[in-house]
Enzyme design. Structure first.
Site, PDB file in Angstrom:
ATOM      1  N   MET A   1      -3.935  -7.276  -7.195  1.00  0.00           N
ATOM      2  CA  MET A   1      -3.418  -8.347  -8.043  1.00  0.00           C
ATOM      3  C   MET A   1      -4.508  -9.335  -8.461  1.00  0.00           C
ATOM      4  O   MET A   1      -4.282 -10.547  -8.460  1.00  0.00           O
ATOM      5  CB  MET A   1      -2.264  -9.055  -7.327  1.00  0.00           C
ATOM      6  CG  MET A   1      -1.052  -8.163  -7.130  1.00  0.00           C
ATOM      7  SD  MET A   1      -0.510  -7.412  -8.695  1.00  0.00           S
ATOM      8  CE  MET A   1       1.092  -6.754  -8.274  1.00  0.00           C
ATOM      9  N   ARG A   2      -5.662  -8.824  -8.798  1.00  0.00           N
ATOM     10  CA  ARG A   2      -6.760  -9.702  -9.227  1.00  0.00           C
ATOM     11  C   ARG A   2      -7.291  -9.169 -10.553  1.00  0.00           C
ATOM     12  O   ARG A   2      -7.378  -7.944 -10.735  1.00  0.00           O
ATOM     13  CB  ARG A   2      -7.856  -9.657  -8.168  1.00  0.00           C
ATOM     14  CG  ARG A   2      -9.053 -10.535  -8.454  1.00  0.00           C
ATOM     15  CD  ARG A   2      -9.877 -10.671  -7.202  1.00  0.00           C
ATOM     16  NE  ARG A   2      -9.122 -11.417  -6.199  1.00  0.00           N
ATOM     17  CZ  ARG A   2      -9.098 -12.752  -6.115  1.00  0.00           C
ATOM     18  NH1 ARG A   2      -9.822 -13.480  -6.928  1.00  0.00           N
ATOM     19  NH2 ARG A   2      -8.380 -13.356  -5.194  1.00  0.00           N
TER      20      ARG A   2
ATOM     21  N   HIS B   1       1.251   0.533 -13.388  1.00  0.00           N
ATOM     22  CA  HIS B   1       2.105  -0.610 -13.699  1.00  0.00           C
ATOM     23  C   HIS B   1       3.564  -0.147 -13.679  1.00  0.00           C
ATOM     24  O   HIS B   1       3.895   0.866 -14.295  1.00  0.00           O
ATOM     25  CB  HIS B   1       1.738  -1.181 -15.075  1.00  0.00           C
ATOM     26  CG  HIS B   1       2.512  -2.408 -15.414  1.00  0.00           C
ATOM     27  ND1 HIS B   1       2.258  -3.631 -14.816  1.00  0.00           N
ATOM     28  CD2 HIS B   1       3.559  -2.599 -16.254  1.00  0.00           C
ATOM     29  CE1 HIS B   1       3.111  -4.520 -15.288  1.00  0.00           C
ATOM     30  NE2 HIS B   1       3.914  -3.930 -16.151  1.00  0.00           N
TER      31      HIS B   1
ATOM     32  N   GLY C   1       0.770  -1.246   0.000  1.00  0.00           N
ATOM     33  CA  GLY C   1       0.000   0.000   0.000  1.00  0.00           C
ATOM     34  C   GLY C   1       0.795   1.287   0.000  1.00  0.00           C
ATOM     35  O   GLY C   1       0.305   2.308   0.499  1.00  0.00           O
TER      36      GLY C   1
ATOM     37  N   LYS D   1     -17.189 -15.642  -9.843  1.00  0.00           N
ATOM     38  CA  LYS D   1     -16.532 -14.336  -9.926  1.00  0.00           C
ATOM     39  C   LYS D   1     -17.566 -13.211 -10.107  1.00  0.00           C
ATOM     40  O   LYS D   1     -17.441 -12.129  -9.535  1.00  0.00           O
ATOM     41  CB  LYS D   1     -15.573 -14.367 -11.127  1.00  0.00           C
ATOM     42  CG  LYS D   1     -14.710 -13.145 -11.266  1.00  0.00           C
ATOM     43  CD  LYS D   1     -13.655 -13.383 -12.330  1.00  0.00           C
ATOM     44  CE  LYS D   1     -12.830 -12.148 -12.519  1.00  0.00           C
ATOM     45  NZ  LYS D   1     -11.465 -12.400 -12.893  1.00  0.00           N
TER      46      LYS D   1
ATOM     47  N   ASN E   1       1.490   3.065  -2.625  1.00  0.00           N
ATOM     48  CA  ASN E   1       0.776   3.987  -3.520  1.00  0.00           C
ATOM     49  C   ASN E   1      -0.447   4.579  -2.819  1.00  0.00           C
ATOM     50  O   ASN E   1      -0.727   5.773  -2.952  1.00  0.00           O
ATOM     51  CB  ASN E   1       0.367   3.273  -4.819  1.00  0.00           C
ATOM     52  CG  ASN E   1       1.519   3.229  -5.810  1.00  0.00           C
ATOM     53  OD1 ASN E   1       1.866   4.237  -6.422  1.00  0.00           O
ATOM     54  ND2 ASN E   1       2.137   2.068  -5.925  1.00  0.00           N
TER      55      ASN E   1
ATOM     56  N   ASN F   1      -5.205   1.963 -13.437  1.00  0.00           N
ATOM     57  CA  ASN F   1      -4.216   1.042 -12.860  1.00  0.00           C
ATOM     58  C   ASN F   1      -2.824   1.645 -13.012  1.00  0.00           C
ATOM     59  O   ASN F   1      -2.579   2.441 -13.928  1.00  0.00           O
ATOM     60  CB  ASN F   1      -4.268  -0.311 -13.578  1.00  0.00           C
ATOM     61  CG  ASN F   1      -3.321  -1.324 -12.947  1.00  0.00           C
ATOM     62  OD1 ASN F   1      -3.214  -1.423 -11.718  1.00  0.00           O
ATOM     63  ND2 ASN F   1      -2.612  -2.064 -13.780  1.00  0.00           N
TER      64      ASN F   1
HETATM   65  C1  GAR Z   1       3.296  -1.195  -7.426  1.00  0.00           C
HETATM   66  O1  GAR Z   1       4.640  -1.157  -7.815  1.00  0.00           O
HETATM   67  C2  GAR Z   1       2.414  -1.350  -8.650  1.00  0.00           C
HETATM   68  O2  GAR Z   1       2.892  -0.682  -9.769  1.00  0.00           O
HETATM   69  C3  GAR Z   1       2.445  -2.847  -8.845  1.00  0.00           C
HETATM   70  O3  GAR Z   1       2.321  -3.358  -7.550  1.00  0.00           O
HETATM   71  C4  GAR Z   1       3.009  -2.482  -6.640  1.00  0.00           C
HETATM   72  C5  GAR Z   1       2.120  -2.232  -5.451  1.00  0.00           C
HETATM   73  O4  GAR Z   1       2.842  -1.562  -4.453  1.00  0.00           O
HETATM   74  N1  GAR Z   1       1.404  -3.287  -9.717  1.00  0.00           N
HETATM   75  C6  GAR Z   1       1.585  -4.211 -10.658  1.00  0.00           C
HETATM   76  O5  GAR Z   1       2.622  -4.811 -10.830  1.00  0.00           O
HETATM   77  C7  GAR Z   1       0.373  -4.469 -11.539  1.00  0.00           C
HETATM   78  N2  GAR Z   1       0.705  -5.274 -12.651  1.00  0.00           N
HETATM   79  P1  GAR Z   1       2.104  -0.889  -3.224  1.00  0.00           P
HETATM   80  O6  GAR Z   1       1.159  -1.932  -2.622  1.00  0.00           O
HETATM   81  O7  GAR Z   1       3.212  -0.541  -2.277  1.00  0.00           O
HETATM   82  O8  GAR Z   1       1.361   0.323  -3.722  1.00  0.00           O
END
Ligand code: GAR
Length: 204
Positions: A90-91, A109, A12, A65, A14, A107
């Site tokens: 991640m779903r 990435h 978390g 789902k 972000n 989203n």
């Molecule tokens: C982030 O780096 C995000 O870009 C990535 O998961 C991490 C979550 O970090 N997402 C992916 O890879 C999606 N394909 P966080 O929980 O610390 O925000």
């Protein structure tokens, strides 16, 4: 101000960056709800600490789902959510959800899409020996890591940099670019033409 919900599965950072910016007044949205598909997600604790309603919704409790997604939608409707922000969620969302919130799901990435899709993008770019990688914020569609790109930022990879140094720098970029993209979308300063998202500057 628009109402947003943040979907999380993990640590978390972000989410935390959004919470901090909202507190400072540099991100002007109502963060009404945080939903997680993992009970252990530290992001849930961050949300609760900030006083934001945060819930674990267990996908295993639903036979299909579609039922899970209808339940998520009912929670979002109760809070009149305008935009859904995926932050390490991640779903894979299915057609029920995507149809309901078309062009309203964002989203982030940790790579320059369409390069290095998937769940291990930073590692994959590093191992590939890429000289540049970066961060992409995009709308979510039915394919994985595929929807129209809202913003991207390049991060160059140092020849002697370790994977964890690169990871740190990418996360730092994520924390800035995501709030910027969310603000533009929530202020309706965008239009979508095919795959192209056209952003407009703020009129003062
Ligand atoms: C982030 O780096 C995000 O870009 C990535 O998961 C991490 C979550 O970090 N997402 C992916 O890879 C999606 N394909 P966080 O929980 O610390 O925000």
């Amino acid at each position: 101000m628009k109402n947003i919900a943040v979907f999380v599965s993990g640590y978390g950072t972000n989410l935390q960056a959004m919470i901090n910016r909202i507190a400072k007044g540099t991100l002007r949205v109502n963060l009404k709800l945080v939903l997680s598909d993992k009970s252990s997600a530290f992001a849930l604790r961050r949300a609760k600490k900030a006083g934001i309603p945060a819930f674990f919704v267990d996908p295993k409790k639903f036979t299909h789902k579609n039922d899970y997604e209808h339940h998520l939608i009912s929670l979002l409707e109760d809070e009149k959510i305008d935009f859904i922000v995926l932050a390490g969620f991640m779903r894979i969302l299915g057609p029920v959800f995507l149809k309901k919130y078309k062009n309203r799901i964002l989203n982030i990435h940790p790579a320059l899409l369409p390069a290095f899709k998937g769940a291990h993008a930073i590692h994959d770019a590093y191992e590939y020996g890429a000289k540049v990688t970066g961060v992409t914020v995009h709308f979510v569609d039915e394919k994985i890591d595929n929807g129209p790109i809202i913003m991207q930022e390049v991060v160059s990879v140092g020849d002697h940099e370790t994977m964890s140094q690169l990871e740190k720098r990418i996360h730092k970029v994520e924390h800035g670019i995501y709030s910027e993209a969310i603000q533009k979308v929530c202020d309706n300063r965008f239009s979508i033409r095919g795959r192209r998202v056209v952003l407009r500057a703020k009129i003062r």
